[in-house]
Enzyme design. Structure first.
Site, mmCIF file in Angstrom:
data_model
loop_
_atom_site.group_PDB
_atom_site.id
_atom_site.type_symbol
_atom_site.label_atom_id
_atom_site.label_comp_id
_atom_site.label_asym_id
_atom_site.label_seq_id
_atom_site.Cartn_x
_atom_site.Cartn_y
_atom_site.Cartn_z
ATOM 1 N N ASP A 265 45.332 36.243 -2.999
ATOM 2 C CA ASP A 265 46.752 36.526 -3.114
ATOM 3 C C ASP A 265 47.400 35.170 -3.383
ATOM 4 O OD1 ASP A 265 49.261 37.544 -3.196
ATOM 5 O OD2 ASP A 265 49.020 38.847 -1.449
HETATM 6 C C1 BGC Z 1 51.763 39.548 -3.402
HETATM 7 C C2 BGC Z 1 50.746 40.176 -4.324
HETATM 8 C C3 BGC Z 1 51.153 39.928 -5.746
HETATM 9 C C4 BGC Z 1 51.254 38.444 -5.969
HETATM 10 C C5 BGC Z 1 51.645 38.056 -7.372
HETATM 11 C C6 BGC Z 1 51.991 38.085 -3.726
HETATM 12 O O1 BGC Z 1 53.057 37.566 -3.007
HETATM 13 O O2 BGC Z 1 51.355 39.686 -2.075
HETATM 14 O O3 BGC Z 1 50.611 41.541 -4.057
HETATM 15 O O4 BGC Z 1 50.264 40.534 -6.622
HETATM 16 O O5 BGC Z 1 52.237 37.902 -5.099
HETATM 17 O O6 BGC Z 1 52.957 38.369 -7.628
#
Ligand code: BGC
Length: 753
Positions: A265
């Site tokens: 993530d």
């Molecule tokens: C989220 C993810 C997301 C990523 C990219 C993160 O803060 O938890 O689910 O895909 O950002 O935007």
């Protein structure tokens, strides 16, 4: 297409042309199997090039191997549509004019269809949009289990039951990936709350992990054959999930045989050695200044960038680690952007809108109806619509799943199409701008006057359709924050009570991705639960309210009467939200989801263990307000007697259970017939019953379907922590067949030898 990508593709083409004289290198030879091409590409790469594959080069891409003409990998959120283009190096939107898309219903809605055909339709259509937008990895779907109604991100997931989420996630992945776009199933694992998501340290039994929190991920890997997985922000057993040895090495790769790529993530990596050794492949980031400024935390300073290179060079971690990562990443590139047979994709087509509408139609849940619904339009009928969600841009806010839609057909507009332009509207309450992590303060005097106005107008109407619920602002259904309370916010409870006093014909049709309290439930004649349905939210809601569409959605999670009736909340703070251990600056971290570790992580124990959702309500005999699997129709279904293929089964045998289901009403409808299995007596605590099958049947008035489920040996097992294996104990099991987890219509018992 960005400039860099064009350059790389040209380089590849030139490479191919010059190769006309020499032999085509194996890695570019489309007739060769992927594994051979991967091996060949790998054998040509320098250590620098391999390490470069393992981290971001911008907010949403990793670099490929330009020298070899191997293109970049482009990622995008996900999961309810393809997110608008983000700047290369910060979180701003890049304001393009060609990135408006179809917003599909949120995954909660998909789960509420209880129809795998809807998942397939979803994956196909969102996949076509992702392909058209030249994305190689779509960051979704999410299958974290709904543990508490306070989790701000439940709307992105598929409910409280591992079997339902598992069955529903597979066709989404399969159809999406046919477009040459990888699904990236997230967030592995236990990202079940947003509060302190960056460093909450979760402890739970292996049983709860294997029985509740992992099965949907396992199905995504083994049946969906998903090409990538996103690690979660939180910790499990003291180690961050993005480089958690047990989770990624032992379980994902070892036990499940995952051959794809683990992506962090954004900002989820925290340690180079762990990232090198514990099964992480690509590090993406949230908190970089990178590239253009030399400052702070540039891409080459990522844990899997220069620090990794240096550790390999000095022998602190073996080079085999980067070979494994690069091999997986190349495999992903060959499966997606290098797949020359992939389709071209398409954007905002009539077909995509029709798919979004069909999924939305099948997802809306009729929770209560004393007979006021369906509300057929009649001349002269005075309809008042109340509630901000009748007009609000619900695709905005909420976090990374935010979408820039080409069209959004609002409930108010759609209701005016059905009931005529004379439909009146009162906002009733107001919440401020629809933006991610925003929370505007609305003066009490404004809220009071909006409420008074709506109540006064209600007295003049024949019918009031109330469209409220939650929205995507901070502390509602929104990434990075959890909800603060179980009741509906902004005084909606008082507003609804006031409306019913003024007019008994109030139809509540709320939009949310979470359960909430309904202190007014006995006073209103009908309640519909709608979800964030995206582009087609209005037409779906209006068609269900008016009866053009017969509702067939079923709840993918329980609505407890009060928060304490939910298992996660029963045991107090240690169970939710966890106990802070001298952490500084929590309030700010709440909004950013930032990590505050330094060894002082909030501690949490999942004390309800395996008794999540209806397993808790059933086993502890605490009835839910609306149970898991509940959903009414405008027709009635009668269930006949269940018959078994056998009354005794061996350890490897199967039993089939058949039940006739008849539409006894006057209109055609769909019913989700649900099979739950319970172990009548066990040496360990087992839930009273667990979902092991479901089928959505379409029946004309008077028609009967024979619904047959096959119960396999695995359906009888629990996870034995001590033996680390799935075990079924001989004895009596009961098959419960019903219209919801609390509305069992037929039962039959059999013995396992
Ligand atoms: C989220 C993810 C997301 C990523 C990219 C993160 O803060 O938890 O689910 O895909 O950002 O935007």
């Amino acid at each position: 297409m960005n400039l860099k990508r064009i350059t790389i593709l040209c380089a590849a083409a030139i490479g191919l042309m010059t190769a006309a004289t020499a032999a085509t290198p194996v890695y570019l030879d489309k007739t060769q199997p992927i594994e051979k091409r991967v091996d060949d590409a790998l054998s040509r790469m320098t250590l620098e090039e391999k390490v470069a594959l393992c981290h971001a080069q911008g907010k949403f891409s990793s670099p490929g191997v330009p020298r070899l003409g191997i293109p970049e990998l482009w990622m995008s959120d996900g999961p309810h549509g393809v997110r608008a283009e983000i700047n290369w190096n910060d979180w701003g939107y890049s304001n393009r004019t060609n990135d408006s898309i179809t917003a599909f219903p949120a995954l909660t809605a998909l789960a509420a269809t209880w129809n795998p055909a809807m998942s397939a339709l979803y994956g196909k259509n969102v996949g076509e949009e992702a392909r058209y937008r030249k994305k190689d990895v779509l960051l979704g779907p999410g299958v974290n289990i709904y543990r508490t109604p306070l989790n701000g991100r439940n709307f992105e997931y598929m409910g409280e039951d591992p079997y339902l989420a598992g069955v529903m996630v597979v066709p989404y992945i399969q159809e999406l990936q046919k477009n040459g776009v990888a699904a990236c199933v997230k967030h592995f694992a236990l990202n079940n709350q947003e509060k302190w998501r960056g460093n909450i340290n979760v402890k739970l039994s292996d049983r709860a992990l294997y029985e509740i929190y992992l099965p949907a991920f396992k199905k995504a890997v083994q049946e969906g054959k998903v090409w990538s997985i996103m690690g979660a922000y939180n910790k499990i057993w003291d180690e961050h999930c993005c480089h958690n040895a047990r989770l990624l090495n032992d379980i994902l790769r070892g036990e499940w045989g995952f051959d794809g790529v683990v992506i962090t993530d954004w900002g989820g990596a925290h340690d180079t050695r762990q990232a090198a050794l514990n099964g992480l492949d690509i590090e993406m980031g949230s908190f970089t200044n990178g590239l253009t400024s030399e400052s702070g935390f540039g891409y080459n300073q990522y844990y899997l960038a220069d620090p990794y290179y240096n550790m390999i060079k000095s022998g602190e971690v073996p080079e085999s680690t980067v070979n494994d990562k690069a091999r997986r990443i190349l495999r992903l590139i060959f499966r997606t952007v290098m797949d020359t047979n992939k389709p071209l994709g398409s954007l905002t087509t009539d077909e995509h809108y029709a798919a979004a509408k069909e999924i939305g139609d099948q997802s809306i849940v009729l929770l209560k109806n004393t007979g006021i619904l369906p509300l057929a339009p009649k001349p002269g009928m005075k309809v008042l619509v109340v509630g901000e969600n009748a007009t609000r841009a619900l695709n905005q806010g909420g976090g990374s799943s935010e979408l820039k839609v080409k069209d959004m057909f609002s409930p108010l507009d759609a209701l005016r199409k059905v009931y005529g332009p004379g439909v009146k509207y009162a906002m009733g309450y107001k919440t401020g701008r629809p933006m991610y992590a925003m929370e505007d303060t609305i003066p009490v005097s404004v809220l009071d006057s909006l409420r008074d106005e709506a109540i006064a107008m209600a007295g003049e109407a024949d019918y009031v359709i109330y469209i409220g619920g939650l929205n995507k602002n901070a502390y509602q259904d929104c990434e990075s924050t959890d909800r603060r309370e179980y009741n509906l916010p902004w005084n909606q409870d008082a507003l609804i009570e006031g409306l019913v006093k003024a007019n008994p014909n109030v139809i509540v049709a709320n939009v949310s991705g979470n359960a909430y309290a309904m202190p007014w439930i006995d006073k209103v004649p009908a309640v519909l639960q709608s979800w964030y349905l995206g582009t087609m939210i209005g037409p779906s809601m209006a068609d269900v309210i008016s009866g053009k569409v017969n509702p067939s959605g079923k709840l993918p999670f329980s609505f407890p009467k009060k928060l304490e009736d939910n298992g996660a909340h029963h045991y107090g703070e240690i169970s939710y939200p966890g106990i802070e251990s001298e952490i500084a600056g929590n309030a700010a971290d709440d909004l950013k989801g930032a990590d505050v570790s330094a060894g002082r992580d909030p501690q949490q124990e999942y004390l309800e263990d395996i008794l999540v959702g209806y397993r808790w309500h059933d086993t502890k005999k605490i009835p839910a307000l609306f149970p898991f699997g509940h959903g009414l129709s405008y027709t009635n279904f009668k269930y006949g007697k269940a018959t078994l293929s056998t009354r005794t089964v061996g350890p490897d045998g199967t039993v089939t259970v058949t039940v006739p289901v008849t539409n006894t009403g006057k209109v055609a409808g769909q019913e989700v017939v649900q099979l739950y299995i319970g172990d009548d007596k066990a040496r360990v605590l087992r839930p009273q019953k667990e979902l092991k099958g479901f089928e959505k049947v379409t029946l004309a008035p008077g028609e009967t379907a024979q619904v047959t489920f096959t119960v396999s040996p695995d359906d009888l097992k629990f996870f034995d922590d001590a033996k680390h294996e799935w075990v079924a104990e001989p004895g009596t099991f009961t098959a419960y067949i019903g219209s919801s987890s609390a509305d069992i219509r037929a039962k039959a018992s059999f013995r396992l030898k």
